[in-house]
Write an enzyme that holds these catalytic residues in place. Structure first.
Site, PDB file in Angstrom:
ATOM      1  N   ASN A 307     -94.966  46.193  -4.742  1.00 33.02           N
ATOM      2  CA  ASN A 307     -95.530  47.331  -4.020  1.00 33.02           C
ATOM      3  C   ASN A 307     -95.392  48.598  -4.879  1.00 33.02           C
ATOM      4  O   ASN A 307     -94.681  49.551  -4.528  1.00 33.02           O
ATOM      5  CB  ASN A 307     -94.837  47.498  -2.677  1.00 33.02           C
ATOM      6  N   HIS A 338     -88.199  51.620   6.576  1.00 31.14           N
ATOM      7  CA  HIS A 338     -88.742  50.372   7.116  1.00 31.14           C
ATOM      8  C   HIS A 338     -88.365  50.150   8.580  1.00 31.14           C
ATOM      9  O   HIS A 338     -88.989  49.314   9.237  1.00 31.14           O
ATOM     10  CB  HIS A 338     -88.270  49.179   6.290  1.00 31.14           C
TER      11      HIS A 338
END
Length: 435
Positions: A307, A338
């Site tokens: 990512n 997250h």
């Protein structure tokens, strides 16, 4: 092969796929002189609003409200204050939404709404754009609109100044996924004429479509293998290693497929070209570098390539601004961003320790290994160990229940991170004595 299963589309991918024709339409309209910059901003903003309502339903308000507040902060605060307040507000809002998910999953013991999960994912991406924009203004890389609200300008002038910010925070190609696009690149691409040629656009999108199709076919095969075998609850020793590796492979294939689709939408809209790149700015960085991720023998390199745009954003936002323990602070913030699920806390802490161990292990090996045959054997063994540690971390981060996390920690798979922890302690002690 079950073709219905093969072409089953995740809701986020479904809406991203639906946005692809409109991205191509936007790219085409940018070639028309009559399609002004203001019209382009409005097109992107309206598309983002429609896509948000279609994908999130009433939960779209949870994305619209912080976007409006972020623009209000940018237009009312000075360059030295805007990042602090924008960061605090955005992360506070996102954390409250994640706590709502925790309440549903852990207290009510109910599966969360799909639309709410899509909203949380979009909020995380919005946090990236808000903090990236506020950092640009704070560092002098972009012009803020501070003082705009309190000035004597008319309402239309205020809205005209705020329109690029609204459009950037909610533009539809990046609303549900995609690499982080800086505000400078976004503004330059909208105001310029750097659109894709039809032939290049067709062949590039066709190639990405074939990649996605291949990944989905492979994902179906891996899913059948995982479903037919034992789980972590009834596996034994080395069998648990196979279960972990196959399950993590399924997660990785899903990520790769989503990232390629997200990249395709951004490129189709014209935001993936080198046009609009400012001097010293990194070029367009796609999130999926599959070859490097699957062949590297270094956890630190995997971390930088996994990512990629998010890794660069975390490096800029946390790592480079930390005064002490930057690696630990970066992974701790990543766990916060997250959602702070138990598996995420454990997984990201483990990831930070593994990266630290990786630096020491490879520095030690590079100073002693001279024979190419021994180096080849070393790279092969560390590649396998890296892939298994990443699989372990991925399962820890993805699991939601404490019972599943406990099964993972008590399985034979915990041997792999423990080996790196022991080597970390030994090499750190040796380095301390040497110093």
């Amino acid at each position: 092969m079950d073709w219905l299963q093969l072409f089953f589309i995740h809701p986020v991918s479904l809406y991203q796929g639906a946005a692809l024709p409109f991205a191509l339409l936007f790219n085409y309209l940018c070639t028309k002189d009559s399609f002004s910059a203001c019209a382009r901003y409005l097109f992107l903003l309206a598309g983002g609003g429609i896509l948000a309502l279609a994908a999130m339903g009433p939960y779209a308000a949870l994305v619209f409200i912080p976007a409006v507040c972020a623009v209000a902060l940018i237009c009312s605060l000075g360059p030295q204050r805007v990042h602090r307040w924008a960061f605090l507000f955005q992360m506070s809002w996102q954390t409250l939404c994640h706590l709502g998910l925790h309440y549903t999953e852990y207290y009510l013991q109910e599966p969360p709404s799909t639309r709410f999960c899509i909203t949380l994912s979009s909020l995380m991406l919005l946090t990236q754009r808000v903090t990236s924009l506020s950092l640009d203004i704070c560092e002098g890389k972009g012009e803020g609109a501070s003082g705009g609200i309190g000035s004597s300008s008319s309402l239309s002038e205020h809205l005209g100044k705020a329109l690029p910010y609204f459009s950037y925070l909610l533009f539809f190609p990046a609303l549900l996924g995609g690499p982080l696009c800086s505000f400078q690149r976004f503004q330059a691409c909208v105001q310029g004429s750097g659109s894709l040629s039809p032939r290049h656009s067709f062949w590039a999108l066709t190639w990405r479509g074939l990649q996605i199709l291949g990944l989905e076919c492979l994902k179906v095969a891996v899913r059948r293998v995982v479903g037919a075998g034992a789980g972590l609850s009834d596996c034994r020793q080395l069998e648990c290693v196979y279960v972990m590796w196959a399950t993590a492979g399924l997660f990785k294939l899903t990520y790769y497929s989503h990232w390629i689709l997200d990249d395709s939408v951004l490129r189709a809209a014209g935001f993936g070209s080198a046009f609009g790149q400012s001097p010293g700015e990194a070029g367009y960085v796609p999130d999926a570098d599959i070859w490097t991720l699957e062949t590297t023998h270094r956890i630190s390199l995997f971390t930088r390539k996994w990512n990629q745009s998010t890794a660069l954003w975390l490096r800029r936002l946390v790592f480079q601004r930390s005064r002490g323990w930057p690696l630990l602070q970066t992974f701790a913030f990543s766990a916060w961003w997250h959602g702070l699920h138990p598996g995420q806390l454990y997984g990201f802490l483990c990831w930070a320790v593994m990266v630290k161990a990786d630096y020491l292990i490879h520095a030690f090996a590079d100073s002693f290994i001279r024979c190419w045959l021994v180096r080849l054997l070393y790279r092969t063994l560390t590649w396998a160990h890296t892939q298994l540690i990443i699989a372990y971390i991925m399962l820890a981060v993805e699991v939601r229940s404490l019972s599943s996390l406990w099964l993972l920690c008590n399985s034979f798979n915990s041997v792999f991170p423990v080996v790196y922890c022991i080597l970390l302690l030994m090499l750190a002690k040796r380095k301390y004595k040497f110093n």
